[in-house]
Write a protein that holds these residues in place. Structure first.
Motif, PDB file in Angstrom:
ATOM      1  N   ALA A   1       0.829  -1.213   0.000  1.00  0.00           N
ATOM      2  CA  ALA A   1       0.000   0.000   0.000  1.00  0.00           C
ATOM      3  C   ALA A   1       0.863   1.263   0.000  1.00  0.00           C
ATOM      4  N   VAL A   2       2.020   1.208   0.657  1.00  0.00           N
ATOM      5  CA  VAL A   2       2.922   2.362   0.679  1.00  0.00           C
ATOM      6  C   VAL A   2       3.593   2.534  -0.685  1.00  0.00           C
ATOM      7  N   LEU A   3       3.965   1.441  -1.340  1.00  0.00           N
ATOM      8  CA  LEU A   3       4.660   1.509  -2.628  1.00  0.00           C
ATOM      9  C   LEU A   3       3.753   1.880  -3.798  1.00  0.00           C
ATOM     10  N   THR A   4       2.498   1.484  -3.747  1.00  0.00           N
ATOM     11  CA  THR A   4       1.580   1.648  -4.870  1.00  0.00           C
ATOM     12  C   THR A   4       1.481   3.080  -5.409  1.00  0.00           C
ATOM     13  N   PRO A   5       1.401   4.109  -4.566  1.00  0.00           N
ATOM     14  CA  PRO A   5       1.270   5.465  -5.118  1.00  0.00           C
ATOM     15  C   PRO A   5       2.469   5.923  -5.964  1.00  0.00           C
ATOM     16  N   TYR A   6       3.618   5.291  -5.801  1.00  0.00           N
ATOM     17  CA  TYR A   6       4.803   5.702  -6.549  1.00  0.00           C
ATOM     18  C   TYR A   6       4.853   5.077  -7.945  1.00  0.00           C
ATOM     19  N   LEU A   7       4.051   4.026  -8.153  1.00  0.00           N
ATOM     20  CA  LEU A   7       4.006   3.386  -9.462  1.00  0.00           C
ATOM     21  C   LEU A   7       3.137   4.201 -10.413  1.00  0.00           C
ATOM     22  N   PRO A   8       3.431   4.131 -11.714  1.00  0.00           N
ATOM     23  CA  PRO A   8       2.548   4.805 -12.666  1.00  0.00           C
ATOM     24  C   PRO A   8       1.188   4.110 -12.694  1.00  0.00           C
ATOM     25  N   LYS A   9       0.192   4.800 -13.225  1.00  0.00           N
ATOM     26  CA  LYS A   9      -1.155   4.243 -13.327  1.00  0.00           C
ATOM     27  C   LYS A   9      -1.083   2.932 -14.101  1.00  0.00           C
ATOM     28  N   GLN A  10      -1.681   1.891 -13.524  1.00  0.00           N
ATOM     29  CA  GLN A  10      -1.651   0.572 -14.157  1.00  0.00           C
ATOM     30  C   GLN A  10      -2.671   0.501 -15.299  1.00  0.00           C
ATOM     31  N   LEU A  11      -2.299  -0.216 -16.357  1.00  0.00           N
ATOM     32  CA  LEU A  11      -3.179  -0.399 -17.503  1.00  0.00           C
ATOM     33  C   LEU A  11      -4.284  -1.389 -17.151  1.00  0.00           C
ATOM     34  N   THR A  12      -5.469  -1.165 -17.713  1.00  0.00           N
ATOM     35  CA  THR A  12      -6.559  -2.109 -17.517  1.00  0.00           C
ATOM     36  C   THR A  12      -6.349  -3.293 -18.457  1.00  0.00           C
ATOM     37  N   GLU A  13      -7.083  -4.370 -18.225  1.00  0.00           N
ATOM     38  CA  GLU A  13      -6.939  -5.550 -19.086  1.00  0.00           C
ATOM     39  C   GLU A  13      -7.351  -5.222 -20.520  1.00  0.00           C
ATOM     40  N   GLU A  14      -8.370  -4.384 -20.675  1.00  0.00           N
ATOM     41  CA  GLU A  14      -8.828  -4.007 -22.018  1.00  0.00           C
ATOM     42  C   GLU A  14      -7.720  -3.241 -22.754  1.00  0.00           C
ATOM     43  N   GLU A  15      -7.085  -2.298 -22.054  1.00  0.00           N
ATOM     44  CA  GLU A  15      -5.994  -1.536 -22.663  1.00  0.00           C
ATOM     45  C   GLU A  15      -4.834  -2.464 -23.040  1.00  0.00           C
ATOM     46  N   LEU A  16      -4.564  -3.433 -22.173  1.00  0.00           N
ATOM     47  CA  LEU A  16      -3.501  -4.403 -22.452  1.00  0.00           C
ATOM     48  C   LEU A  16      -3.826  -5.238 -23.685  1.00  0.00           C
ATOM     49  N   HIS A  17      -5.085  -5.677 -23.794  1.00  0.00           N
ATOM     50  CA  HIS A  17      -5.481  -6.463 -24.958  1.00  0.00           C
ATOM     51  C   HIS A  17      -5.246  -5.669 -26.245  1.00  0.00           C
ATOM     52  N   GLU A  18      -5.585  -4.365 -26.221  1.00  0.00           N
ATOM     53  CA  GLU A  18      -5.385  -3.511 -27.403  1.00  0.00           C
ATOM     54  C   GLU A  18      -3.896  -3.386 -27.743  1.00  0.00           C
ATOM     55  N   ILE A  19      -3.065  -3.133 -26.731  1.00  0.00           N
ATOM     56  CA  ILE A  19      -1.625  -2.966 -26.954  1.00  0.00           C
ATOM     57  C   ILE A  19      -1.007  -4.267 -27.461  1.00  0.00           C
ATOM     58  N   VAL A  20      -1.443  -5.396 -26.897  1.00  0.00           N
ATOM     59  CA  VAL A  20      -0.921  -6.695 -27.329  1.00  0.00           C
ATOM     60  C   VAL A  20      -1.312  -6.960 -28.785  1.00  0.00           C
ATOM     61  N   ALA A  21      -2.571  -6.708 -29.128  1.00  0.00           N
ATOM     62  CA  ALA A  21      -3.031  -6.934 -30.507  1.00  0.00           C
ATOM     63  C   ALA A  21      -2.244  -6.055 -31.482  1.00  0.00           C
ATOM     64  N   GLN A  22      -2.025  -4.803 -31.103  1.00  0.00           N
ATOM     65  CA  GLN A  22      -1.280  -3.875 -31.954  1.00  0.00           C
ATOM     66  C   GLN A  22       0.165  -4.362 -32.129  1.00  0.00           C
ATOM     67  N   THR A  23       0.785  -4.803 -31.054  1.00  0.00           N
ATOM     68  CA  THR A  23       2.169  -5.275 -31.114  1.00  0.00           C
ATOM     69  C   THR A  23       2.283  -6.550 -31.939  1.00  0.00           C
ATOM     70  N   ILE A  24       1.300  -7.436 -31.821  1.00  0.00           N
ATOM     71  CA  ILE A  24       1.307  -8.666 -32.619  1.00  0.00           C
ATOM     72  C   ILE A  24       1.243  -8.329 -34.103  1.00  0.00           C
ATOM     73  N   SER A  25       0.388  -7.370 -34.463  1.00  0.00           N
ATOM     74  CA  SER A  25       0.292  -6.997 -35.878  1.00  0.00           C
ATOM     75  C   SER A  25       1.569  -6.290 -36.354  1.00  0.00           C
ATOM     76  N   GLU A  26       2.187  -5.486 -35.471  1.00  0.00           N
ATOM     77  CA  GLU A  26       3.428  -4.795 -35.833  1.00  0.00           C
ATOM     78  C   GLU A  26       4.569  -5.780 -36.085  1.00  0.00           C
ATOM     79  N   THR A  27       4.638  -6.831 -35.255  1.00  0.00           N
ATOM     80  CA  THR A  27       5.735  -7.790 -35.387  1.00  0.00           C
ATOM     81  C   THR A  27       5.437  -8.879 -36.406  1.00  0.00           C
ATOM     82  N   GLY A  28       4.184  -9.002 -36.827  1.00  0.00           N
ATOM     83  CA  GLY A  28       3.816 -10.024 -37.794  1.00  0.00           C
ATOM     84  C   GLY A  28       3.809 -11.422 -37.192  1.00  0.00           C
TER      85      GLY A  28
END
Length: 147
Positions: free
Chosen positions: A84-111
């Motif tokens: 709980a003390v460490l959490t505020p120092y981390l950047p905002k965590q991505l949601t699963e939906e945002e992760l799915h989008e980034i993963v799909a984009q990266t998969i298409s970029e790398t072929g």
């Protein structure tokens, strides 16, 4: 303001508030950052600070799982406080939906087409989500999308 400056301010505030738990965690984090700076022989940049912070958080989460498996509730409570003390120092965590989008984009970029291309996808993906998502979750999503 750098992470070290923020930690110094929060450490002073924890001393004034006599918050021993927070003070202890901040001191451990500062020590890790300073050790890493010494190892590199220079001041850390923001990305390197984030790497140290993520490593500290991962250590605590791994320990938390082990203590929960062993039924050590006395240690679980302390680790939850540290997280709980460490959490505020981390950047905002991505949601699963945002992760799915980034993963799909990266998969298409790398072929990438199959699980054999997993290393290529993870190599391109991890710098994008470093510190913003749990590596295990990222790995699982990549496996789902490549199968």
């Amino acid at each position: 303001m750098s992470l070290l400056d923020t930690l110094n301010q929060d450490m002073k505030q924890a001393m004034k508030n006599k918050d021993k738990q927070k003070l202890s965690v901040i001191r451990m984090l500062k020590a890790s950052l300073q050790n890493e700076a010494i190892k590199h022989g220079r001041e850390l940049n923001e990305e390197e600070e984030l790497t140290v912070l993520a490593r500290e958080m991962k250590q605590r989460k791994d320990s938390l799982q082990e203590f929960e498996k062993a039924g050590r509730e006395d240690l679980v409570a302390g680790l939850q406080d540290e997280i709980a003390v460490l959490t505020p120092y981390l950047p905002k965590q991505l949601t699963e939906e945002e992760l799915h989008e980034i993963v799909a984009q990266t998969i298409s970029e790398t072929g990438a087409a199959s699980k054999a291309d997993m290393g290529k996808v993870m190599g391109a993906l991890m710098p994008k989500v470093k510190g913003k998502a749990d590596g295990g979750l990222v790995n699982r999503i990549v496996q789902q999308q490549l199968s």
